[in-house]
Design a protein around this motif. Sequence first.
Motif, PDB file in Angstrom:
ATOM      1  N   LEU A 227       1.016  -1.239   0.031  1.00  0.00           N
ATOM      2  CA  LEU A 227      -0.041  -0.057  -0.144  1.00  0.00           C
ATOM      3  C   LEU A 227       0.838   1.131   0.000  1.00  0.00           C
ATOM      4  CD1 LEU A 227      -2.971  -0.908   2.396  1.00  0.00           C
ATOM      5  CD2 LEU A 227      -2.965  -0.578  -0.100  1.00  0.00           C
ATOM      6  N   GLY A 228       1.907   1.286   0.647  1.00  0.00           N
ATOM      7  CA  GLY A 228       2.888   2.413   0.771  1.00  0.00           C
ATOM      8  C   GLY A 228       3.469   2.703  -0.674  1.00  0.00           C
ATOM      9  N   LEU A 229       3.705   1.594  -1.199  1.00  0.00           N
ATOM     10  CA  LEU A 229       4.209   1.544  -2.699  1.00  0.00           C
ATOM     11  C   LEU A 229       3.346   2.154  -3.710  1.00  0.00           C
ATOM     12  CD1 LEU A 229       6.574  -1.523  -3.103  1.00  0.00           C
ATOM     13  CD2 LEU A 229       7.524   0.836  -2.834  1.00  0.00           C
ATOM     14  N   LEU A 230       1.973   1.833  -3.708  1.00  0.00           N
ATOM     15  CA  LEU A 230       0.843   2.242  -4.469  1.00  0.00           C
ATOM     16  C   LEU A 230       0.608   3.645  -3.941  1.00  0.00           C
ATOM     17  CD1 LEU A 230      -1.401   1.637  -6.365  1.00  0.00           C
ATOM     18  CD2 LEU A 230      -2.921   1.074  -4.415  1.00  0.00           C
ATOM     19  N   GLY A 231       0.742   4.128  -2.947  1.00  0.00           N
ATOM     20  CA  GLY A 231       0.697   5.578  -2.543  1.00  0.00           C
ATOM     21  C   GLY A 231       1.668   6.379  -3.212  1.00  0.00           C
ATOM     22  N   MET A 232       3.062   5.784  -3.152  1.00  0.00           N
ATOM     23  CA  MET A 232       4.098   6.515  -3.719  1.00  0.00           C
ATOM     24  C   MET A 232       3.956   6.794  -5.337  1.00  0.00           C
ATOM     25  SD  MET A 232       7.424   4.920  -1.806  1.00  0.00           S
ATOM     26  CE  MET A 232       8.414   5.206  -2.902  1.00  0.00           C
ATOM     27  N   VAL A 233       3.468   5.582  -6.252  1.00  0.00           N
ATOM     28  CA  VAL A 233       3.292   5.695  -7.406  1.00  0.00           C
ATOM     29  C   VAL A 233       1.980   6.582  -7.659  1.00  0.00           C
ATOM     30  CG1 VAL A 233       2.200   4.269  -9.226  1.00  0.00           C
ATOM     31  CG2 VAL A 233       4.109   3.301  -7.851  1.00  0.00           C
ATOM     32  N   ILE A 234       0.962   6.541  -6.866  1.00  0.00           N
ATOM     33  CA  ILE A 234      -0.067   7.356  -7.218  1.00  0.00           C
ATOM     34  C   ILE A 234       0.457   9.044  -7.088  1.00  0.00           C
ATOM     35  CG2 ILE A 234      -2.383   8.102  -6.280  1.00  0.00           C
ATOM     36  CD1 ILE A 234      -2.992   5.119  -5.691  1.00  0.00           C
ATOM     37  N   GLY A 235       1.136   8.920  -6.080  1.00  0.00           N
ATOM     38  CA  GLY A 235       1.518  10.402  -5.693  1.00  0.00           C
ATOM     39  C   GLY A 235       2.343  11.002  -6.750  1.00  0.00           C
ATOM     40  N   GLU A 236       3.107  10.330  -7.397  1.00  0.00           N
ATOM     41  CA  GLU A 236       4.123  10.433  -8.358  1.00  0.00           C
ATOM     42  C   GLU A 236       3.500  10.947  -9.811  1.00  0.00           C
ATOM     43  OE1 GLU A 236       8.086   8.633 -10.583  1.00  0.00           O
ATOM     44  OE2 GLU A 236       6.601   7.382  -9.600  1.00  0.00           O
ATOM     45  N   GLN A 237       2.325   9.936  -9.890  1.00  0.00           N
ATOM     46  CA  GLN A 237       1.625  10.544 -11.169  1.00  0.00           C
ATOM     47  C   GLN A 237       0.504  11.516 -11.017  1.00  0.00           C
ATOM     48  OE1 GLN A 237       2.260   8.646 -14.061  1.00  0.00           O
ATOM     49  NE2 GLN A 237       4.021   7.973 -12.715  1.00  0.00           N
ATOM     50  N   LEU A 238      -0.015  11.976  -9.769  1.00  0.00           N
ATOM     51  CA  LEU A 238      -0.678  12.949  -9.483  1.00  0.00           C
ATOM     52  C   LEU A 238      -0.641  14.179 -10.128  1.00  0.00           C
ATOM     53  CD1 LEU A 238      -3.625  12.741  -8.398  1.00  0.00           C
ATOM     54  CD2 LEU A 238      -2.807  13.375  -6.059  1.00  0.00           C
ATOM     55  N   ILE A 239       0.756  14.741  -9.684  1.00  0.00           N
ATOM     56  CA  ILE A 239       1.042  16.059 -10.134  1.00  0.00           C
ATOM     57  C   ILE A 239       0.905  16.302 -11.547  1.00  0.00           C
ATOM     58  CG2 ILE A 239       2.979  17.969  -9.799  1.00  0.00           C
ATOM     59  CD1 ILE A 239       1.477  17.207  -7.234  1.00  0.00           C
ATOM     60  N   PRO A 240       1.605  15.463 -12.378  1.00  0.00           N
ATOM     61  CA  PRO A 240       1.375  15.862 -13.786  1.00  0.00           C
ATOM     62  C   PRO A 240       0.066  15.885 -14.436  1.00  0.00           C
ATOM     63  CG  PRO A 240       3.013  14.096 -13.169  1.00  0.00           C
ATOM     64  CD  PRO A 240       2.555  14.341 -12.108  1.00  0.00           C
ATOM     65  N   VAL A 241      -0.942  14.641 -13.776  1.00  0.00           N
ATOM     66  CA  VAL A 241      -2.210  14.912 -14.262  1.00  0.00           C
ATOM     67  C   VAL A 241      -2.898  16.199 -13.834  1.00  0.00           C
ATOM     68  CG1 VAL A 241      -4.399  13.845 -13.544  1.00  0.00           C
ATOM     69  CG2 VAL A 241      -2.365  12.255 -13.970  1.00  0.00           C
ATOM     70  N   ILE A 242      -2.640  16.813 -12.515  1.00  0.00           N
ATOM     71  CA  ILE A 242      -3.172  17.819 -12.152  1.00  0.00           C
ATOM     72  C   ILE A 242      -2.897  19.125 -12.964  1.00  0.00           C
ATOM     73  CG2 ILE A 242      -3.275  19.616 -10.208  1.00  0.00           C
ATOM     74  CD1 ILE A 242      -3.242  17.111  -8.471  1.00  0.00           C
ATOM     75  N   ARG A 243      -1.333  18.943 -13.371  1.00  0.00           N
ATOM     76  CA  ARG A 243      -0.873  20.203 -14.201  1.00  0.00           C
ATOM     77  C   ARG A 243      -1.490  20.119 -15.490  1.00  0.00           C
ATOM     78  NH1 ARG A 243       5.620  20.092 -13.147  1.00  0.00           N
ATOM     79  NH2 ARG A 243       5.602  20.875 -11.017  1.00  0.00           N
ATOM     80  N   ASN A 244      -1.623  18.970 -16.107  1.00  0.00           N
ATOM     81  CA  ASN A 244      -2.447  18.718 -17.333  1.00  0.00           C
ATOM     82  C   ASN A 244      -3.866  19.173 -17.622  1.00  0.00           C
ATOM     83  OD1 ASN A 244       0.042  17.843 -18.947  1.00  0.00           O
ATOM     84  ND2 ASN A 244      -0.532  15.799 -18.582  1.00  0.00           N
ATOM     85  N   LEU A 245      -4.129  18.986 -16.533  1.00  0.00           N
ATOM     86  CA  LEU A 245      -5.757  19.383 -16.269  1.00  0.00           C
ATOM     87  C   LEU A 245      -6.184  21.099 -16.037  1.00  0.00           C
ATOM     88  CD1 LEU A 245      -7.373  16.751 -14.018  1.00  0.00           C
ATOM     89  CD2 LEU A 245      -7.732  17.218 -16.385  1.00  0.00           C
ATOM     90  N   MET A 246      -5.017  21.861 -15.429  1.00  0.00           N
ATOM     91  CA  MET A 246      -4.912  23.035 -15.468  1.00  0.00           C
ATOM     92  C   MET A 246      -4.588  23.884 -16.543  1.00  0.00           C
ATOM     93  SD  MET A 246      -3.519  23.124 -11.421  1.00  0.00           S
ATOM     94  CE  MET A 246      -4.160  24.736 -10.999  1.00  0.00           C
ATOM     95  N   ASN A 247      -3.952  23.052 -17.573  1.00  0.00           N
ATOM     96  CA  ASN A 247      -3.531  23.854 -18.724  1.00  0.00           C
ATOM     97  C   ASN A 247      -4.413  23.667 -19.876  1.00  0.00           C
ATOM     98  OD1 ASN A 247      -1.167  24.915 -17.618  1.00  0.00           O
ATOM     99  ND2 ASN A 247      -0.204  23.055 -18.101  1.00  0.00           N
TER     100      ASN A 247
END
Length: 54
Positions: free
Chosen positions: A34-54
């Motif tokens: 679960l910790g590894l899953l959280g790390m992967v989600i967190g790593e992918q979350l910022i680029p997704v948010i940036r793409n949605l804001m542009n």
Amino acid sequence: MKIYLLSLAVGLLVGVLYYVLNVKSPAPPLVALLGLLGMVIGEQLIPVIRNLMN
């Protein structure tokens, strides 16, 4: 693909060493996964948010 195989091989080696040395895993398997899953989600979350804001 090579990096995934290397990661798997190192993980297996560490697991074997833990068994041979009779060392307990630092975290229960479910907690570690679960910790590894959280790390992967967190790593992918910022680029997704940036793409949605542009």
